[in-house]
Design a protein around this motif. Structure first.
Motif, mmCIF file in Angstrom:
data_model
loop_
_atom_site.group_PDB
_atom_site.id
_atom_site.type_symbol
_atom_site.label_atom_id
_atom_site.label_comp_id
_atom_site.label_asym_id
_atom_site.label_seq_id
_atom_site.Cartn_x
_atom_site.Cartn_y
_atom_site.Cartn_z
ATOM 1 N N SER A 85 1.027 -1.464 0.366
ATOM 2 C CA SER A 85 -0.180 0.434 -0.045
ATOM 3 C C SER A 85 1.048 1.097 -0.452
ATOM 4 O O SER A 85 0.168 2.998 -0.731
ATOM 5 C CB SER A 85 -0.395 0.144 1.168
ATOM 6 N N ILE A 171 -6.100 2.619 -3.989
ATOM 7 C CA ILE A 171 -4.954 3.491 -3.346
ATOM 8 C C ILE A 171 -4.509 4.077 -3.998
ATOM 9 O O ILE A 171 -4.485 5.345 -3.840
ATOM 10 C CB ILE A 171 -4.654 2.522 -2.109
ATOM 11 N N LEU A 197 -5.817 4.375 6.148
ATOM 12 C CA LEU A 197 -6.711 3.321 5.641
ATOM 13 C C LEU A 197 -6.312 2.285 6.396
ATOM 14 O O LEU A 197 -7.609 1.484 6.865
ATOM 15 C CB LEU A 197 -7.200 3.435 4.766
ATOM 16 N N TYR A 198 -5.285 1.700 6.932
ATOM 17 C CA TYR A 198 -5.331 0.672 7.283
ATOM 18 C C TYR A 198 -5.480 0.477 9.201
ATOM 19 O O TYR A 198 -5.701 -0.315 9.394
ATOM 20 C CB TYR A 198 -3.795 0.536 7.277
ATOM 21 N N TYR A 200 -7.519 2.805 10.236
ATOM 22 C CA TYR A 200 -9.011 2.975 10.326
ATOM 23 C C TYR A 200 -9.485 1.408 10.459
ATOM 24 O O TYR A 200 -10.689 1.109 11.361
ATOM 25 C CB TYR A 200 -9.638 3.782 9.125
ATOM 26 N N ASP A 201 -8.857 0.618 9.535
ATOM 27 C CA ASP A 201 -9.680 -0.675 9.016
ATOM 28 C C ASP A 201 -9.404 -1.540 10.169
ATOM 29 O O ASP A 201 -10.259 -2.094 10.514
ATOM 30 C CB ASP A 201 -8.875 -1.132 8.336
ATOM 31 N N LYS A 214 -17.490 -0.335 7.756
ATOM 32 C CA LYS A 214 -15.456 -0.767 7.713
ATOM 33 C C LYS A 214 -14.783 -0.348 5.950
ATOM 34 O O LYS A 214 -14.451 -0.304 5.826
ATOM 35 C CB LYS A 214 -14.991 -2.041 8.546
ATOM 36 N N SER A 217 -12.432 1.066 4.270
ATOM 37 C CA SER A 217 -11.276 1.212 3.772
ATOM 38 C C SER A 217 -10.904 -0.176 3.082
ATOM 39 O O SER A 217 -11.668 -0.595 2.854
ATOM 40 C CB SER A 217 -10.971 0.912 5.554
ATOM 41 N N SER A 220 -10.161 -3.727 3.822
ATOM 42 C CA SER A 220 -11.416 -4.059 4.639
ATOM 43 C C SER A 220 -11.732 -5.612 3.278
ATOM 44 O O SER A 220 -11.660 -6.496 4.341
ATOM 45 C CB SER A 220 -12.949 -3.639 4.964
#
Length: 263
Positions: A85, A171, A197-198, A200-201, A214, A217, A220
């Motif tokens: 990512s 991404i 984003l990571y 958040y997941d 979820k 992101s 997910s």
């Protein structure tokens, strides 16, 4: 267009190899390390599985790290997700802005091709780099499986790597949008975006209020623990990710095509 693609390829090959060999190499090292740690892992698996929230976040409550599948999902899967990512974000966030930041826009956009074609080629070059990155990592991981004599990964491994590729394209589309509105290389912002984003997941997996959202992101639907434990059900997140990729890529191209570029 072929000349532009070659130009982007020459500029990006060094970065591609460094990132792919670094991420894939770390994954390979972990796979090879598993064989020497297998016995000790058997004793630690139960402890890790009972660590509450920590176990849920990293999938240790559904997978045993004493097996190659569990070990790969919780260890190598995390390394690959983070590394890939960051690579996707780093190349996409600078792919357009580097022309202005490096003062080459005046040359690039006076070539006998439209700006739309240049934008298209640049995004294609990002996708090609992500495919090659994934292919290199697959080869390195497969070497590890071959050395330790494992043959049980099969379709779960293929599904994981494909999900990761799609995740990284999404991404990259966000990074592409960032690049379209910036005159300077914002690679730091791109990598930070991937990390947000990571995180958040991870939060969405333990906070009940975030469970239903979820899918926002891309991580997910690229979750290794869910894929290898056969609990993967990310159709909503997957379709949302595809839609976001298309919309953001189109929006980035539209914005960049109408911008006055600094030479």
């Amino acid at each position: 267009m072929t000349a532009l693609l070659k130009y982007e390829w020459k500029n990006g090959i060094k970065s591609l190899l460094i990132w792919a060999l670094s991420v894939g190499g770390m994954g390979l090292f972990c796979i090879l390390l598993f064989q020497s740690m297998e016995e000790s892992m058997a004793g630690m698996a139960e402890s890790y599985a009972s660590m509450g929230t920590f176990s849920e976040v990293f999938g240790m409550d559904t997978l045993s790290i004493a097996t190659i599948k569990g070990f790969f999902a919780t260890e190598v899967g995390t390394i690959h997700a983070l590394g890939s990512s960051m690579f996707a974000a780093s190349i996409a966030t600078v792919i357009l802005s580097k022309e202005e930041d490096g003062h080459t826009a005046e040359f690039t956009y006076t070539l006998p091709v439209s700006r739309v074609k240049v934008i298209f080629v640049k995004f294609v070059s990002v996708i090609v780099n992500l495919i090659l990155f994934t292919a290199i990592c697959v080869i390195l991981y497969q070497i590890g499986f071959w050395v330790i004599g494992d043959s049980e990964m099969g379709k779960d491994f293929i599904l994981f790597m494909l999900a990761q590729l799609l995740m990284n394209v999404e991404i990259a589309s966000i990074g592409f949008l960032i690049s379209s509105v910036s005159q300077k290389n914002k690679v730091g912002i791109g990598i930070a975006m991937a990390m947000v984003l990571y995180v958040y997941d991870l939060m969405a997996r333990v906070i009940p209020d975030l469970e239903n959202v979820k899918f926002l992101s891309p991580f997910s639907y690229g979750n290794a623990a869910e894929i290898f434990s056969n609990t993967w059900d990310a159709s909503l997140a997957l379709w949302f990710g595809i839609a976001i990729t298309v919309v953001l890529t189109f929006l980035a191209g539209l914005i960049y095509n109408k911008r006055d570029l600094a030479s």
